[in-house]
Scaffold this active site. Structure first.
Site, mmCIF file in Angstrom:
data_model
loop_
_atom_site.group_PDB
_atom_site.id
_atom_site.type_symbol
_atom_site.label_atom_id
_atom_site.label_comp_id
_atom_site.label_asym_id
_atom_site.label_seq_id
_atom_site.Cartn_x
_atom_site.Cartn_y
_atom_site.Cartn_z
ATOM 1 N N ARG A 1 0.880 -1.187 0.000
ATOM 2 C CA ARG A 1 0.000 0.000 0.000
ATOM 3 C C ARG A 1 0.909 1.227 0.000
ATOM 4 N NH1 ARG A 1 -5.205 1.642 3.557
ATOM 5 N NH2 ARG A 1 -6.064 0.332 1.917
ATOM 6 N N GLN B 1 -10.127 -3.701 -3.578
ATOM 7 C CA GLN B 1 -11.404 -3.204 -3.087
ATOM 8 C C GLN B 1 -12.512 -3.497 -4.099
ATOM 9 O OE1 GLN B 1 -12.027 -1.486 -0.020
ATOM 10 N NE2 GLN B 1 -14.086 -2.047 -0.661
ATOM 11 N N ASP C 1 -17.206 7.296 -1.119
ATOM 12 C CA ASP C 1 -15.927 7.179 -0.409
ATOM 13 C C ASP C 1 -15.633 8.556 0.179
ATOM 14 O OD1 ASP C 1 -13.396 6.406 0.471
ATOM 15 O OD2 ASP C 1 -12.471 6.432 -1.516
ATOM 16 N N ARG D 1 -13.436 -8.374 1.518
ATOM 17 C CA ARG D 1 -12.042 -8.075 1.168
ATOM 18 C C ARG D 1 -11.199 -9.336 1.362
ATOM 19 N NH1 ARG D 1 -9.844 -2.989 1.404
ATOM 20 N NH2 ARG D 1 -7.967 -4.069 0.753
HETATM 21 N N1 NVA Z 1 -9.945 6.854 -1.268
HETATM 22 C C1 NVA Z 1 -9.580 6.408 0.055
HETATM 23 C C2 NVA Z 1 -9.779 4.934 0.164
HETATM 24 C C3 NVA Z 1 -9.461 4.346 1.510
HETATM 25 C C4 NVA Z 1 -9.647 2.869 1.549
HETATM 26 C C5 NVA Z 1 -8.148 6.783 0.348
HETATM 27 O O1 NVA Z 1 -7.308 6.619 -0.546
HETATM 28 O O2 NVA Z 1 -7.866 7.265 1.449
HETATM 29 N N1 CP Z 2 -11.136 -0.034 2.438
HETATM 30 C C1 CP Z 2 -9.855 -0.064 2.873
HETATM 31 O O1 CP Z 2 -8.917 -0.285 2.110
HETATM 32 O O2 CP Z 2 -9.729 0.167 4.207
HETATM 33 P P1 CP Z 2 -8.345 0.415 5.000
HETATM 34 O O3 CP Z 2 -7.803 1.748 4.501
HETATM 35 O O4 CP Z 2 -8.732 0.465 6.446
HETATM 36 O O5 CP Z 2 -7.400 -0.680 4.683
#
Ligand code: NVA
Ligand code: CP
Length: 305
Positions: A103, A133, A222, A290
């Protein structure tokens, strides 16, 4: 040749359908406590440059429940792009581990990791996209609505990383996908072009949530400010006025509609408390799925199915 899971479009329509079948099967087997340990003796490295609840828990738990061990690397451990060359991280991690999930902020770093790693690399979200996701969301829709065709999906909010993965899915499966967003918060134009150019889906950009949601099977939202943009929240709240998913917007579809959110949600901003708690909300199914969708992805990349 190893395969990576970096974008939904890295896989064909048939492969995306196959992921759903594997997810259905592995979910049923986990619920029945009837899984073997396909990842026995293996390790999954998880590099996090951003915070996470669902992604960390679902990958770590999922890999463990399939017999393996997951190694959590926090933003302070690897410091991707800072402490050493990305291509060096890729090769070092490949020497110890069987799979890598990352990530990251910069999507280019993820591509570079994948290029130099000799093990499968999975995208756990970048500034550009969030394909795990969307696989979980598609699986949830299939469970709830019984189909993945003939769907009208309306995303209301910021044209962000989650939208880019929906758009790439629209390049693989026929959808009616609308992104209703403020003028200055549209998704990446090149990704919209890619989704339309595939010629499978109707892809619309709207700035009027109430007319966009008419006849929607799914309303999705979101956060208005993603990780890395949190400092803009105050300004964004002004620009996103009228884009909250609330009871009135849900009612404007004129039909039974499910509500989806990748979470974490900022209740009272992009979604009202009433919608989060309503029977239409499937957000916790999404969160659970997930794990099942990612288990399917990991099994397929490892050649275990
Ligand atoms: N668009 C959000 C998704 C979190 C799972 C972010 O990137 O913070
Ligand atoms: N939806 C999602 O990716 O959640 P987190 O940011 O908590 O991993």
């Amino acid at each position: 040749m190893k395969r990576d899971f970096l974008h939904i479009t890295d896989f064909s329509s048939d492969e995306i359908r196959e992921f759903l079948e594997i997810a259905t099967d592995i979910k049923a087997r986990l619920k029945a406590r009837a899984t073997e340990a396909p990842f026995s003796g293996q390790t999954l490295a998880m590099i996090f440059a951003k915070p996470s609840a669902r992604t960390r828990i679902s990958f770590e738990t999922g890999f463990f429940r399939l017999g393996g061990h997951a190694v959590y690397l926090s933003p302070q451990d690897i410091e991707i792009g800072k402490r050493e060359a990305v291509k060096d991280v890729a090769r070092v991690v490949s020497r110890y581990n069987d799979m890598l999930m990352a990530r990251l902020f910069d999507h280019a770093h993820l591509l570079e990791l994948a290029r130099h790693a000799s093990i499968p690399v999975i995208n756990g979200l970048t500034d550009y996209n969030h394909p795990c996701q969307i696989m979980a969301d598609l699986f949830t829709i299939k469970e709830r609505l019984g189909r993945i065709s003939d769907l009208r999906i309306v995303y209301v909010g910021d044209g962000n990383n989650v939208v880019h993965s929906w758009l790439r899915l629209a390049a693989r499966l026929p959808l009616h996908f609308t992104c209703a967003c403020p003028q200055n918060y549209q998704p990446d134009a090149e990704t919209v072009r890619l989704a339309r150019a595939a010629g499978l889906s109707v892809v619309e950009i709207s700035h009027d949530p109430f007319s966009a949601v008419r006849k929607a099977d799914v309303i999705y939202t979101d956060v208005w400010a993603s990780m890395g943009k949190k400092h803009e929240l105050k300004e964004r709240i002004r620009h996103f006025e009228g884009f909250q998913v609330n009871t009135a917007l849900m009612a404007a579809t004129g039909k039974d509609t499910i509500f989806m959110h990748c979470l974490p949600a900022q209740r009272g901003l992009e979604v009202s408390d009433s919608v989060m708690e309503s029977p239409a909300s499937v957000v916790f199914d999404q969160a659970e799925n997930r794990m099942h969708a990612q288990n399917a992805i990991m099994l397929k990349l490892a050649g275990k199915v």
